[in-house]
Write an enzyme that holds these catalytic residues in place. Structure first.
Site, PDB file in Angstrom:
ATOM      1  N   LYS A  13       0.837  -1.215   0.000  1.00 12.45           N
ATOM      2  CA  LYS A  13       0.000   0.000   0.000  1.00 12.45           C
ATOM      3  C   LYS A  13       0.864   1.255   0.000  1.00 12.45           C
ATOM      4  CE  LYS A  13      -1.962  -0.918   3.977  1.00 12.45           C
ATOM      5  NZ  LYS A  13      -1.316  -2.199   4.300  1.00 12.45           N
ATOM      6  N   ARG A  88      -9.415   1.640   8.458  1.00 15.30           N
ATOM      7  CA  ARG A  88      -8.980   0.290   8.770  1.00 15.30           C
ATOM      8  C   ARG A  88     -10.077  -0.529   9.413  1.00 15.30           C
ATOM      9  NH1 ARG A  88      -3.453   0.786   8.722  1.00 15.30           N
ATOM     10  NH2 ARG A  88      -2.319  -1.127   9.070  1.00 15.30           N
ATOM     11  N   ARG A 127      11.775  -6.101   4.663  1.00 13.51           N
ATOM     12  CA  ARG A 127      11.499  -4.676   4.521  1.00 13.51           C
ATOM     13  C   ARG A 127      12.456  -3.864   5.385  1.00 13.51           C
ATOM     14  NH1 ARG A 127       5.735  -2.129   5.431  1.00 13.51           N
ATOM     15  NH2 ARG A 127       5.871  -3.300   7.386  1.00 13.51           N
ATOM     16  N   ARG A 160      11.312  -2.286  11.003  1.00 14.41           N
ATOM     17  CA  ARG A 160      10.268  -1.760  11.890  1.00 14.41           C
ATOM     18  C   ARG A 160      10.034  -2.686  13.075  1.00 14.41           C
ATOM     19  NH1 ARG A 160       5.270  -0.042   8.143  1.00 14.41           N
ATOM     20  NH2 ARG A 160       4.158  -1.165   9.775  1.00 14.41           N
ATOM     21  N   ARG A 171      -0.931  -8.854  13.170  1.00 15.49           N
ATOM     22  CA  ARG A 171      -1.421  -7.813  12.256  1.00 15.49           C
ATOM     23  C   ARG A 171      -2.286  -8.418  11.162  1.00 15.49           C
ATOM     24  NH1 ARG A 171       4.084  -5.241  10.665  1.00 15.49           N
ATOM     25  NH2 ARG A 171       2.869  -4.007   9.187  1.00 15.49           N
TER      26      ARG A 171
HETATM   27  P1  AP5 Z   1       4.902  -1.661   1.841  1.00 17.27           P
HETATM   28  O1  AP5 Z   1       4.603  -0.776   0.667  1.00 17.27           O
HETATM   29  O2  AP5 Z   1       5.707  -1.125   2.933  1.00 17.27           O
HETATM   30  O3  AP5 Z   1       3.540  -2.313   2.371  1.00 17.27           O
HETATM   31  P2  AP5 Z   1       2.333  -1.704   3.186  1.00 17.27           P
HETATM   32  O4  AP5 Z   1       1.096  -2.318   2.601  1.00 17.27           O
HETATM   33  O5  AP5 Z   1       2.407  -0.219   3.263  1.00 17.27           O
HETATM   34  O6  AP5 Z   1       2.629  -2.394   4.578  1.00 17.27           O
HETATM   35  P3  AP5 Z   1       2.598  -1.823   6.065  1.00 17.27           P
HETATM   36  O7  AP5 Z   1       3.298  -2.820   6.922  1.00 17.27           O
HETATM   37  O8  AP5 Z   1       3.065  -0.403   6.081  1.00 17.27           O
HETATM   38  O9  AP5 Z   1       1.098  -1.902   6.350  1.00 17.27           O
HETATM   39  P4  AP5 Z   1       0.439  -1.898   7.699  1.00 17.27           P
HETATM   40  O10 AP5 Z   1      -0.942  -1.700   7.205  1.00 17.27           O
HETATM   41  O11 AP5 Z   1       0.603  -3.048   8.564  1.00 17.27           O
HETATM   42  O12 AP5 Z   1       1.221  -0.759   8.480  1.00 17.27           O
HETATM   43  P5  AP5 Z   1       0.868   0.754   8.811  1.00 17.27           P
HETATM   44  O13 AP5 Z   1       2.100   1.522   8.855  1.00 17.27           O
HETATM   45  O14 AP5 Z   1      -0.254   1.216   7.966  1.00 17.27           O
HETATM   46  O15 AP5 Z   1       5.583  -3.000   1.275  1.00 17.27           O
HETATM   47  C1  AP5 Z   1       6.015  -4.029   2.123  1.00 17.27           C
HETATM   48  C2  AP5 Z   1       7.382  -4.556   1.687  1.00 17.27           C
HETATM   49  O16 AP5 Z   1       7.268  -5.223   0.449  1.00 17.27           O
HETATM   50  C3  AP5 Z   1       8.419  -3.452   1.468  1.00 17.27           C
HETATM   51  O17 AP5 Z   1       9.682  -3.928   1.839  1.00 17.27           O
HETATM   52  C4  AP5 Z   1       8.366  -3.201  -0.034  1.00 17.27           C
HETATM   53  O18 AP5 Z   1       9.584  -2.694  -0.505  1.00 17.27           O
HETATM   54  C5  AP5 Z   1       8.061  -4.585  -0.563  1.00 17.27           C
HETATM   55  N1  AP5 Z   1       7.219  -4.571  -1.766  1.00 17.27           N
HETATM   56  C6  AP5 Z   1       6.224  -3.683  -2.089  1.00 17.27           C
HETATM   57  N2  AP5 Z   1       5.656  -4.020  -3.254  1.00 17.27           N
HETATM   58  C7  AP5 Z   1       6.279  -5.151  -3.677  1.00 17.27           C
HETATM   59  C8  AP5 Z   1       6.109  -6.000  -4.813  1.00 17.27           C
HETATM   60  N3  AP5 Z   1       5.176  -5.762  -5.747  1.00 17.27           N
HETATM   61  N4  AP5 Z   1       6.911  -7.094  -4.896  1.00 17.27           N
HETATM   62  C9  AP5 Z   1       7.841  -7.366  -3.950  1.00 17.27           C
HETATM   63  N5  AP5 Z   1       8.067  -6.592  -2.862  1.00 17.27           N
HETATM   64  C10 AP5 Z   1       7.281  -5.502  -2.717  1.00 17.27           C
HETATM   65  O19 AP5 Z   1       0.315   0.581  10.313  1.00 17.27           O
HETATM   66  C11 AP5 Z   1       1.156   0.173  11.358  1.00 17.27           C
HETATM   67  C12 AP5 Z   1       0.366   0.128  12.658  1.00 17.27           C
HETATM   68  O20 AP5 Z   1      -0.138   1.463  12.949  1.00 17.27           O
HETATM   69  C13 AP5 Z   1      -0.889  -0.761  12.639  1.00 17.27           C
HETATM   70  O21 AP5 Z   1      -0.580  -2.092  12.936  1.00 17.27           O
HETATM   71  C14 AP5 Z   1      -1.731  -0.058  13.712  1.00 17.27           C
HETATM   72  O22 AP5 Z   1      -1.296  -0.428  14.990  1.00 17.27           O
HETATM   73  C15 AP5 Z   1      -1.429   1.414  13.514  1.00 17.27           C
HETATM   74  N6  AP5 Z   1      -2.366   2.069  12.596  1.00 17.27           N
HETATM   75  C16 AP5 Z   1      -2.081   2.626  11.390  1.00 17.27           C
HETATM   76  N7  AP5 Z   1      -3.185   3.129  10.813  1.00 17.27           N
HETATM   77  C17 AP5 Z   1      -4.210   2.887  11.679  1.00 17.27           C
HETATM   78  C18 AP5 Z   1      -5.616   3.133  11.641  1.00 17.27           C
HETATM   79  N8  AP5 Z   1      -6.198   3.743  10.600  1.00 17.27           N
HETATM   80  N9  AP5 Z   1      -6.365   2.735  12.713  1.00 17.27           N
HETATM   81  C19 AP5 Z   1      -5.791   2.129  13.766  1.00 17.27           C
HETATM   82  N10 AP5 Z   1      -4.479   1.838  13.861  1.00 17.27           N
HETATM   83  C20 AP5 Z   1      -3.692   2.215  12.820  1.00 17.27           C
HETATM   84 MG    MG Z   2       2.830   1.150   4.847  1.00 20.73          MG
END
Ligand code: AP5
Ligand code: MG
Length: 213
Positions: A13, A88, A127, A160, A171
């Site tokens: 994402k 979410r 990552r 991370r 997660r």
């Molecule tokens: P990446 O692009 O980093 O993936 P992502 O979908 O952004 O993954 P996240 O881990 O950031 O999602 P998340 O939803 O768990 O975390 P968030 O920060 O939102 O890609 C992943 C890896 O794959 C990278 O290394 C990339 O280089 C690689 N990659 C990408 N595309 C690829 C491809 N096509 N092929 C191969 N490799 C590829 O949230 C973290 C925490 O914050 C949550 O757990 C929660 O506690 C809190 N939080 C955040 N938002 C909310 C909310 N709205 N409500 C409540 N809690 C929240």
């Molecule tokens: Mg992300």
């Protein structure tokens, strides 16, 4: 253009949100990045959010919703934005809808980046994220030019805290229970688009670009 990115943790994402944002000249907004910046700066919000994030749980809506609504009210969002990681759960989606309705606006697309759980676990361990600007790399798929250093801002790349395998599993559970229902929610509104997130990063970007044209 107002877009939200859906998909499991690690589906890509953030990676794709940044590509879209660049292309359309709109900000990409990640609630996760906002929380991580607050943790890094030692704010009260950061300390509170960390308790949940370290366990792979959602940060309570009372904290999350206000931050997001304040952020999208900023001047740079007037031509649209890409939301990465918000909403979410259904209550967050309803709050966003209501806020948009009040301004006579609506979301244009909800893009679901589909990746099976098995692939997710493998991706997360590779990552690396920039502690400075939030740019994301992968040790195999998207390596930085210089190992351990961000191409964009030169700061150190880190694993991370919530990318440990046991936290990733939590997660994923939270994703399936609380976030996946949003797929039907946006399907019913007629704005859901699905892309295969297992393809190469550039191919995923091309699939999304075709949708947004
Ligand atoms: P990446 O692009 O980093 O993936 P992502 O979908 O952004 O993954 P996240 O881990 O950031 O999602 P998340 O939803 O768990 O975390 P968030 O920060 O939102 O890609 C992943 C890896 O794959 C990278 O290394 C990339 O280089 C690689 N990659 C990408 N595309 C690829 C491809 N096509 N092929 C191969 N490799 C590829 O949230 C973290 C925490 O914050 C949550 O757990 C929660 O506690 C809190 N939080 C955040 N938002 C909310 C909310 N709205 N409500 C409540 N809690 C929240
Ligand atoms: Mg992300």
């Amino acid at each position: 253009m107002k877009i939200i990115m859906l998909g499991a943790p690690g589906a890509g994402k953030g990676t794709q949100a940044k590509v879209i944002a660049e292309k359309f000249g709109i900000p990409s907004i990640s609630t996760g990045d906002i929380f991580r910046a607050n943790i890094k700066n030692g704010t009260e919000l950061g300390m509170e959010a960390k308790k949940y994030m370290d366990q792979g749980l959602l940060v309570p809506d009372e904290l999350t919703v206000k931050i997001l609504l304040d952020r999208v009210a900023k001047e740079d969002c007037k031509d649209g934005y890409v939301l990465d990681g918000f909403p979410r759960n259904i209550p967050q989606a309803q709050v966003l809808d209501k806020a948009l309705e009040e301004q006579n606006e609506k979301l244009d697309f909800a893009i679901d980046v589909e990746v099976p759980d098995e692939d997710i676990i493998r991706r997360m361990s590779g990552r690396r994220a920039c502690a400075g600007c939030g740019a994301t790399y992968h040790v195999e798929h998207i390596p930085p030019k210089k190992e351990g250093i961000c191409d964009t801002c030169g700061q150190e790349l880190v694993l991370r805290d919530d990318d440990k395998p046991e936290t990733v599993k939590n997660r994923l559970d939270v994703y399936h229970k609380q976030t996946q229902p949003l797929i039907d929610f946006y399907e019913a509104k007629g704005i859901l688009k699905t892309v295969d997130g297992t393809m190469d990063m550039k191919e995923v970007s091309a699939a999304i670009a075709a949708i947004l044209q």
